[in-house]
Write a protein that holds these residues in place. Structure first.
Motif, PDB file in Angstrom:
ATOM      1  N   ALA A 121       0.825  -1.210   0.000  1.00 16.54           N
ATOM      2  CA  ALA A 121       0.000   0.000   0.000  1.00 16.54           C
ATOM      3  C   ALA A 121       0.858   1.259   0.000  1.00 16.54           C
ATOM      4  N   GLN A 122       0.344   2.304  -0.651  1.00 13.08           N
ATOM      5  CA  GLN A 122       1.036   3.608  -0.638  1.00 13.08           C
ATOM      6  C   GLN A 122       0.757   4.314   0.685  1.00 13.08           C
ATOM      7  N   GLN A 123       1.685   5.172   1.089  1.00 11.72           N
ATOM      8  CA  GLN A 123       1.515   5.970   2.314  1.00 11.72           C
ATOM      9  C   GLN A 123       0.516   7.106   2.031  1.00 11.72           C
ATOM     10  N   ILE A 124      -0.500   7.234   2.872  1.00  9.80           N
ATOM     11  CA  ILE A 124      -1.476   8.318   2.704  1.00  9.80           C
ATOM     12  C   ILE A 124      -1.384   9.260   3.909  1.00  9.80           C
ATOM     13  N   GLU A 125      -1.205  10.521   3.638  1.00 10.37           N
ATOM     14  CA  GLU A 125      -1.225  11.511   4.730  1.00 10.37           C
ATOM     15  C   GLU A 125      -2.291  12.580   4.496  1.00 10.37           C
ATOM     16  N   LYS A 126      -2.404  12.988   3.235  1.00  7.82           N
ATOM     17  CA  LYS A 126      -3.332  14.069   2.925  1.00  7.82           C
ATOM     18  C   LYS A 126      -4.410  13.562   1.965  1.00  7.82           C
ATOM     19  N   VAL A 135     -14.761  11.557   8.817  1.00 10.70           N
ATOM     20  CA  VAL A 135     -14.214  10.248   9.194  1.00 10.70           C
ATOM     21  C   VAL A 135     -12.695  10.212   8.931  1.00 10.70           C
ATOM     22  N   ALA A 136     -12.271  10.791   7.809  1.00 11.36           N
ATOM     23  CA  ALA A 136     -10.835  10.799   7.481  1.00 11.36           C
ATOM     24  C   ALA A 136     -10.059  11.656   8.484  1.00 11.36           C
ATOM     25  N   ALA A 137     -10.630  12.810   8.832  1.00  9.43           N
ATOM     26  CA  ALA A 137      -9.936  13.698   9.789  1.00  9.43           C
ATOM     27  C   ALA A 137      -9.885  13.044  11.167  1.00  9.43           C
ATOM     28  N   GLU A 138     -10.958  12.317  11.526  1.00 10.33           N
ATOM     29  CA  GLU A 138     -10.975  11.637  12.827  1.00 10.33           C
ATOM     30  C   GLU A 138      -9.914  10.547  12.890  1.00 10.33           C
ATOM     31  N   ALA A 139      -9.604   9.967  11.722  1.00 10.01           N
ATOM     32  CA  ALA A 139      -8.565   8.924  11.677  1.00 10.01           C
ATOM     33  C   ALA A 139      -7.164   9.530  11.618  1.00 10.01           C
ATOM     34  N   GLY A 140      -7.065  10.858  11.654  1.00  6.79           N
ATOM     35  CA  GLY A 140      -5.751  11.511  11.733  1.00  6.79           C
ATOM     36  C   GLY A 140      -5.214  12.048  10.421  1.00  6.79           C
ATOM     37  N   TYR A 141      -5.985  11.912   9.324  1.00 10.41           N
ATOM     38  CA  TYR A 141      -5.517  12.420   8.032  1.00 10.41           C
ATOM     39  C   TYR A 141      -5.745  13.928   7.932  1.00 10.41           C
ATOM     40  N   GLN A 142      -4.874  14.591   7.184  1.00 12.76           N
ATOM     41  CA  GLN A 142      -5.119  15.984   6.795  1.00 12.76           C
ATOM     42  C   GLN A 142      -6.129  15.931   5.648  1.00 12.76           C
ATOM     43  N   VAL A 143      -7.142  16.775   5.710  1.00  8.08           N
ATOM     44  CA  VAL A 143      -8.209  16.692   4.704  1.00  8.08           C
ATOM     45  C   VAL A 143      -8.394  18.034   4.007  1.00  8.08           C
ATOM     46  N   VAL A 144      -8.485  17.989   2.682  1.00  4.68           N
ATOM     47  CA  VAL A 144      -8.854  19.180   1.915  1.00  4.68           C
ATOM     48  C   VAL A 144     -10.251  18.918   1.364  1.00  4.68           C
ATOM     49  N   LEU A 145     -11.229  19.692   1.814  1.00  6.85           N
ATOM     50  CA  LEU A 145     -12.618  19.499   1.385  1.00  6.85           C
ATOM     51  C   LEU A 145     -12.949  20.565   0.349  1.00  6.85           C
ATOM     52  N   ARG A 146     -13.297  20.124  -0.860  1.00  9.86           N
ATOM     53  CA  ARG A 146     -13.552  21.093  -1.936  1.00  9.86           C
ATOM     54  C   ARG A 146     -15.039  21.119  -2.285  1.00  9.86           C
ATOM     55  N   GLU A 147     -15.596  22.309  -2.303  1.00 11.46           N
ATOM     56  CA  GLU A 147     -16.982  22.489  -2.762  1.00 11.46           C
ATOM     57  C   GLU A 147     -16.994  23.522  -3.886  1.00 11.46           C
ATOM     58  N   ALA A 178      -3.559  19.748  -4.968  1.00  8.84           N
ATOM     59  CA  ALA A 178      -2.371  19.353  -5.744  1.00  8.84           C
ATOM     60  C   ALA A 178      -1.491  18.313  -5.056  1.00  8.84           C
ATOM     61  N   ASP A 179      -1.249  18.448  -3.742  1.00  7.44           N
ATOM     62  CA  ASP A 179      -0.332  17.501  -3.092  1.00  7.44           C
ATOM     63  C   ASP A 179      -1.055  16.452  -2.244  1.00  7.44           C
ATOM     64  N   CYS A 180      -2.326  16.187  -2.551  1.00  7.29           N
ATOM     65  CA  CYS A 180      -3.043  15.116  -1.842  1.00  7.29           C
ATOM     66  C   CYS A 180      -2.521  13.756  -2.298  1.00  7.29           C
ATOM     67  N   ASP A 181      -2.511  12.781  -1.362  1.00 10.61           N
ATOM     68  CA  ASP A 181      -2.068  11.425  -1.696  1.00 10.61           C
ATOM     69  C   ASP A 181      -3.232  10.575  -2.197  1.00 10.61           C
ATOM     70  N   LEU A 182      -4.439  10.983  -1.790  1.00  3.43           N
ATOM     71  CA  LEU A 182      -5.652  10.268  -2.183  1.00  3.43           C
ATOM     72  C   LEU A 182      -6.742  11.312  -2.379  1.00  3.43           C
ATOM     73  N   VAL A 183      -7.498  11.198  -3.464  1.00  3.85           N
ATOM     74  CA  VAL A 183      -8.622  12.114  -3.693  1.00  3.85           C
ATOM     75  C   VAL A 183      -9.886  11.270  -3.855  1.00  3.85           C
ATOM     76  N   ILE A 184     -10.911  11.562  -3.037  1.00  2.00           N
ATOM     77  CA  ILE A 184     -12.174  10.810  -3.095  1.00  2.00           C
ATOM     78  C   ILE A 184     -13.260  11.756  -3.584  1.00  2.00           C
ATOM     79  N   GLU A 185     -13.968  11.345  -4.647  1.00  2.00           N
ATOM     80  CA  GLU A 185     -15.050  12.228  -5.106  1.00  2.00           C
ATOM     81  C   GLU A 185     -16.383  11.760  -4.529  1.00  2.00           C
ATOM     82  N   ALA A 186     -17.183  12.738  -4.083  1.00  2.00           N
ATOM     83  CA  ALA A 186     -18.533  12.444  -3.576  1.00  2.00           C
ATOM     84  C   ALA A 186     -19.457  13.542  -4.089  1.00  2.00           C
ATOM     85  N   ILE A 187     -19.376  13.810  -5.396  1.00  2.00           N
ATOM     86  CA  ILE A 187     -20.229  14.841  -5.990  1.00  2.00           C
ATOM     87  C   ILE A 187     -21.533  14.179  -6.473  1.00  2.00           C
ATOM     88  N   THR A 188     -22.364  14.954  -7.135  1.00  2.00           N
ATOM     89  CA  THR A 188     -23.649  14.438  -7.635  1.00  2.00           C
ATOM     90  C   THR A 188     -23.456  13.162  -8.458  1.00  2.00           C
TER      91      THR A 188
END
Ligand code: CAA
Length: 295
Positions: free
Chosen positions: A2-7, A23-35, A83-93
């Motif tokens: 597995a790759q290392q995920i921080e952001k 949930v990600a922030a509670e697990a200790g990850y830095q989170v960038v939330l985009r709307e 730009a420097d996120c290790d993982l990006v999750i989409e939850a749009i429409t």
């Protein structure tokens, strides 16, 4: 490996996105939330703050921990912050054209080694993976509503997903205390393939006069031990989302069990999207939900 995920980047702060970010922030990850804009972003962040405050009130969390979780979430209306996120999750429409347009833009900005994930409920993961320049680092991470409470995350491998990206997604889900269940890239995965026909059948049962809205719900709670009745759950998922999911499943399988019941179509035409719009099978304008007075 597995790759290392921080952001972690989360696209969309709506019903699912705000919960995934929390949930990600509670697990200790830095989170960038985009709307899409500052006003919509503020609504998503307010939902997270409300849940964090509730946990402190109930003694499930300390003020210090809640502040630390909030401090790990950075809200933005710009893709460039991802730009420097290790993982990006989409939850749009739940719309393929919108998701494809979004990924094309995000793919240009986010570092090439990052893994991309879609929280789609029903769309094929490969269709989204294929528009990015990293189809081997693309997975499905399907959370359930409310993401803060529901234990399951379906981890979806599409034909192009590498073992490393898949392991990264599995490990990421588990690191948040979730039960990660691998599934194939088949419309509806495991849960919606089984849950959606049940919800649609409850709507048909109501259409056929088998019981009233609350009788159907109470019967399934007391008779099958479900925490919510099916019509309450349909409102909770969002009738617009349910409509989109059943259309995708019907398109894929051409089976009646996935067909949109006429009543659902009419409710959507009336702008009744369930709990989020204040009206669905129930009216949410008062203190406690009441069956929709129009029925
Ligand atoms: N964020 C954080 N915590 C929440 C929450 C939220 N949004 N909503 C509820 N909770 C917590 C409450 O704080 C409470 O915690 P404590 O027990 O520690 O006090 C706990 O969950 C139970 O909540 P409530 O007492 O308010 O109400 P409840 O017992 O009726 O539970 C529920 C609420 C967890 C939502 C429960 O009714 C349930 O499990 N319903 C079924 C939900 C479901 O099936 N979800 C899947 C939908 S399908 C989907 O999401 C996939 C898709 O693609 C469409």
């Amino acid at each position: 490996m597995a790759q290392q995920i921080e952001k972690v980047g989360v696209l969309g702060g709506g019903l699912m996105g705000h919960g995934i970010a929390q949930v990600a922030a509670e697990a200790g990850y830095q989170v960038v939330l985009r709307e899409v804009d500052e006003a919509t972003l503020a609504k998503g962040v307010a939902k997270i703050e409300k849940q964090l405050a509730r946990a402190v009130e109930k003694g499930k969390s300390t003020q210090e921990d809640a502040d630390a979780v909030r401090g790990r979430i950075f809200g933005t209306a710009h893709y460039r912050e991802l730009a420097d996120c290790d993982l990006v999750i989409e939850a749009i429409t739940e719309s393929l054209p919108l998701k494809l347009e979004m990924w094309r833009e995000v793919d240009e900005i986010v570092k090439p080694e990052a893994v991309f994930a879609t929280n789609t409920s029903s769309l094929a993961v490969i269709d989204q993976a294929a528009v990015t320049g990293r189809p081997e680092r693309f997975v499905g991470l399907h959370y359930f509503n409310p993401a803060q409470v529901m234990k399951l995350v379906e981890v979806v491998r599409c034909v192009t997903t590498s073992q490393e990206a898949f392991d990264t997604a599995l490990e990421f889900a588990r690191s948040q205390g979730k039960l990660a269940i691998p599934t194939k890239d088949k419309a509806g995965f495991i849960v919606n393939r089984l849950l959606v026909p049940y919800l649609l059948d409850a709507i048909r049962a109501y259409e056929e006069g088998v019981g009233s809205v609350d009788e159907i719900d109470e019967a399934m709670k007391a008779g099958a031990g479900h925490p919510m009745g099916p019509l309450t759950l349909a409102d909770f998922v969002g009738l617009d989302t349910l409509g989109s999911i059943c259309d995708v499943l019907f398109e894929e399988f051409r089976e009646r069990r996935f067909a949109r019941p006429p009543m659902l179509r009419k409710m959507l035409a009336a702008g009744w999207f369930g709990r989020k719009s204040g009206m669905g099978f129930y009216d949410y304008s008062g203190d406690a939900p009441q069956p929709n007075p129009a029925f």
